[in-house]
Design an enzyme around this catalytic site. Structure first.
Site, PDB file in Angstrom:
ATOM      1  N   ARG A 241      10.414   6.986   8.990  1.00  0.00           N
ATOM      2  CA  ARG A 241       9.775   7.369   7.624  1.00  0.00           C
ATOM      3  C   ARG A 241      10.166   8.637   7.102  1.00  0.00           C
ATOM      4  O   ARG A 241      10.257   9.537   7.754  1.00  0.00           O
ATOM      5  CB  ARG A 241       8.097   7.289   7.829  1.00  0.00           C
ATOM      6  CG  ARG A 241       7.920   5.698   8.055  1.00  0.00           C
ATOM      7  CD  ARG A 241       8.048   4.835   7.039  1.00  0.00           C
ATOM      8  NE  ARG A 241       7.344   3.230   7.291  1.00  0.00           N
ATOM      9  CZ  ARG A 241       7.980   2.524   7.866  1.00  0.00           C
ATOM     10  NH1 ARG A 241       9.125   2.596   8.422  1.00  0.00           N
ATOM     11  NH2 ARG A 241       7.449   1.368   8.261  1.00  0.00           N
ATOM     12  N   GLU A 270      10.199   6.117  -1.274  1.00  0.00           N
ATOM     13  CA  GLU A 270      11.298   4.974  -1.604  1.00  0.00           C
ATOM     14  C   GLU A 270      10.719   4.042  -2.722  1.00  0.00           C
ATOM     15  O   GLU A 270       9.469   4.005  -2.595  1.00  0.00           O
ATOM     16  CB  GLU A 270      11.184   3.991  -0.289  1.00  0.00           C
ATOM     17  CG  GLU A 270      11.875   4.613   0.879  1.00  0.00           C
ATOM     18  CD  GLU A 270      11.695   3.838   2.318  1.00  0.00           C
ATOM     19  OE1 GLU A 270      12.054   4.377   3.244  1.00  0.00           O
ATOM     20  OE2 GLU A 270      11.812   2.632   2.244  1.00  0.00           O
ATOM     21  N   HIS A 288      16.977   1.445   3.800  1.00  0.00           N
ATOM     22  CA  HIS A 288      15.895   0.984   4.828  1.00  0.00           C
ATOM     23  C   HIS A 288      16.461  -0.147   5.436  1.00  0.00           C
ATOM     24  O   HIS A 288      15.849  -1.280   5.178  1.00  0.00           O
ATOM     25  CB  HIS A 288      14.354   0.753   3.997  1.00  0.00           C
ATOM     26  CG  HIS A 288      13.458   1.028   4.880  1.00  0.00           C
ATOM     27  ND1 HIS A 288      12.180   1.450   4.782  1.00  0.00           N
ATOM     28  CD2 HIS A 288      13.234   0.379   6.173  1.00  0.00           C
ATOM     29  CE1 HIS A 288      11.562   1.415   5.855  1.00  0.00           C
ATOM     30  NE2 HIS A 288      11.934   0.857   6.694  1.00  0.00           N
TER      31      HIS A 288
HETATM   32  C1  8YV Z   1      10.709  -2.991   8.205  1.00  0.00           C
HETATM   33  C2  8YV Z   1      10.204  -0.817   9.204  1.00  0.00           C
HETATM   34  O1  8YV Z   1      11.666  -3.592   7.444  1.00  0.00           O
HETATM   35  O2  8YV Z   1       9.028  -2.321  10.623  1.00  0.00           O
HETATM   36  C3  8YV Z   1       8.926  -1.058   9.976  1.00  0.00           C
HETATM   37  O3  8YV Z   1       8.237  -0.391  10.193  1.00  0.00           O
HETATM   38  O4  8YV Z   1      10.357   0.278   8.891  1.00  0.00           O
HETATM   39  C4  8YV Z   1      10.957  -1.935   8.770  1.00  0.00           C
HETATM   40  O5  8YV Z   1      12.084  -2.157   9.728  1.00  0.00           O
HETATM   41  C5  8YV Z   1       9.499  -2.999   7.015  1.00  0.00           C
HETATM   42  O6  8YV Z   1       8.440  -2.037   7.567  1.00  0.00           O
HETATM   43  C6  8YV Z   1       8.930  -4.233   6.603  1.00  0.00           C
HETATM   44  O7  8YV Z   1       7.564  -4.145   6.149  1.00  0.00           O
END
Ligand code: 8YV
Length: 326
Positions: A241, A270, A288
């Site tokens: 993140r 983002e 992402h």
């Molecule tokens: C997802 C991600 O695409 O799963 C996670 O925490 O960061 C990503 O891989 C995203 O969160 C989907 O909501």
């Protein structure tokens, strides 16, 4: 018995949506326009379950609008930093996520960035596409060797371990900082070096990868002061993140040559990307994509369905997250 009503905030893969329609009274977002706060608040007042993604901010104010029927938030994704877990728990709402199924894809992407940033692969691609490549030259476009380097992994959970296994295959020495030391057998398998002190580890790394979740404790973990501890030849990789790194301080360090480069898949605000980062050549910027494989996204959807279904059947869903987990 009536099917539970499930609000799905974003468009999900076809197979997932079809199964959701069979099992639930699913309210799908077919045109995939993210829901505004007012729309979300109105919608969750009447449903039994909410399926958000990382693009929804499910804070205490939104949760306060949940109707009495809403008893589960089944997140599509593993990271839950966009959900106020304490507010959900206080309201008796179970929160679930989708661990395991995106581990390998995200580790692949992290490893790709470990290769891309030091070898300057994005820059090279731009050179060719922009028609500026004048031909091979012995000293042109030199990057850094990967083999033999030290990779410091911050957060040795599932994705951190999967990245470490890949890095071993490239002849990279694994170092890590984690709240807890990993099991002896795993540490031996990875030939990993544990650093209890993050500050100490930073000064000795060639590449640093962020693989911990974003929580109140890890927000700006890589602060301006910590970035200053890194050697000038160090590269930073972030597939977790954006908020774990002070992005403005990172841009400054990259611009001033205090570190060599970065490979980023995630950003503090983002989809907005820091203007300074956009101007820099020594940063690989991805949108992402960590878990963005068809197989991964279907598997994430299947996890969401299992969590919703077991909850509707009166059982404890398998992927419950509690405020204390993070
Ligand atoms: C997802 C991600 O695409 O799963 C996670 O925490 O960061 C990503 O891989 C995203 O969160 C989907 O909501």
């Amino acid at each position: 018995m009536a099917k539970p009503t499930v609000l799905v905030t974003r468009k999900l893969p076809e197979a997932v949506e079809t199964r959701m329609m069979e099992l639930f009274d699913a309210r799908l977002n077919l045109d995939d326009v993210p829901m505004g706060r007012a729309e979300l608040k109105a919608a969750i007042a009447t449903v039994d379950a909410l399926v958000p993604t990382v693009t929804d901010t499910i804070d205490a104010d939104i949760i306060s609008a949940a109707g009495p029927k809403l008893k589960i938030i089944a997140n599509f994704g593993v990271g839950v930093n966009h959900i106020d877990l304490a507010a959900a728990t206080a309201k008796g709402i179970t929160v679930t996520n989708t661990p395991d199924v995106l581990t390998e894809d995200t580790a692949d992407l992290a490893m790709a960035l470990v290769l891309m940033a030091p070898r300057r692969l994005s820059e090279g691609e731009r050179l060719v596409r922009d028609g500026k490549w004048t031909g091979w030259a012995p000293t042109q476009h030199l990057g850094y060797r990967i083999n033999g380097k030290r990779l410091g992994i911050i957060g040795m959970g599932r994705i951190g371990v999967a990245l470490a296994r890949r890095a071993r295959g490239f002849g990279v020495a694994v170092h890590y900082h984690n709240r807890q030391r990993i099991a002896d057998a795993l540490e031996t398998e990875l030939e990993a070096t544990y650093w209890q002190s993050l500050d100490q580890m930073l000064a000795h790394m060639d590449i640093l990868s962020i693989n911990c979740p974003l929580t109140a404790e890890t927000k700006h973990l890589l602060s301006e002061a910590r970035l200053k501890r890194l050697p000038k030849h160090c590269f930073i990789i972030n597939t977790s993140r954006g908020g774990i790194i002070d992005e403005a301080a990172l841009a400054k360090a990259l611009r001033n040559g205090d570190i060599a480069g970065a490979g980023l898949d995630v950003y503090e605000g983002e989809p907005k990307v820091n203007e300074e980062l956009l101007k820099l050549d020594n940063v690989v910027l991805l949108p992402h994509l960590g878990s963005a494989t068809l197989e991964g996204r279907i598997a994430m959807g299947e996890k969401v369905i299992v969590n919703l279904r077991t909850h509707a059947d009166g059982h404890k869903p398998p992927d419950r997250v509690l405020p204390s987990d993070f």
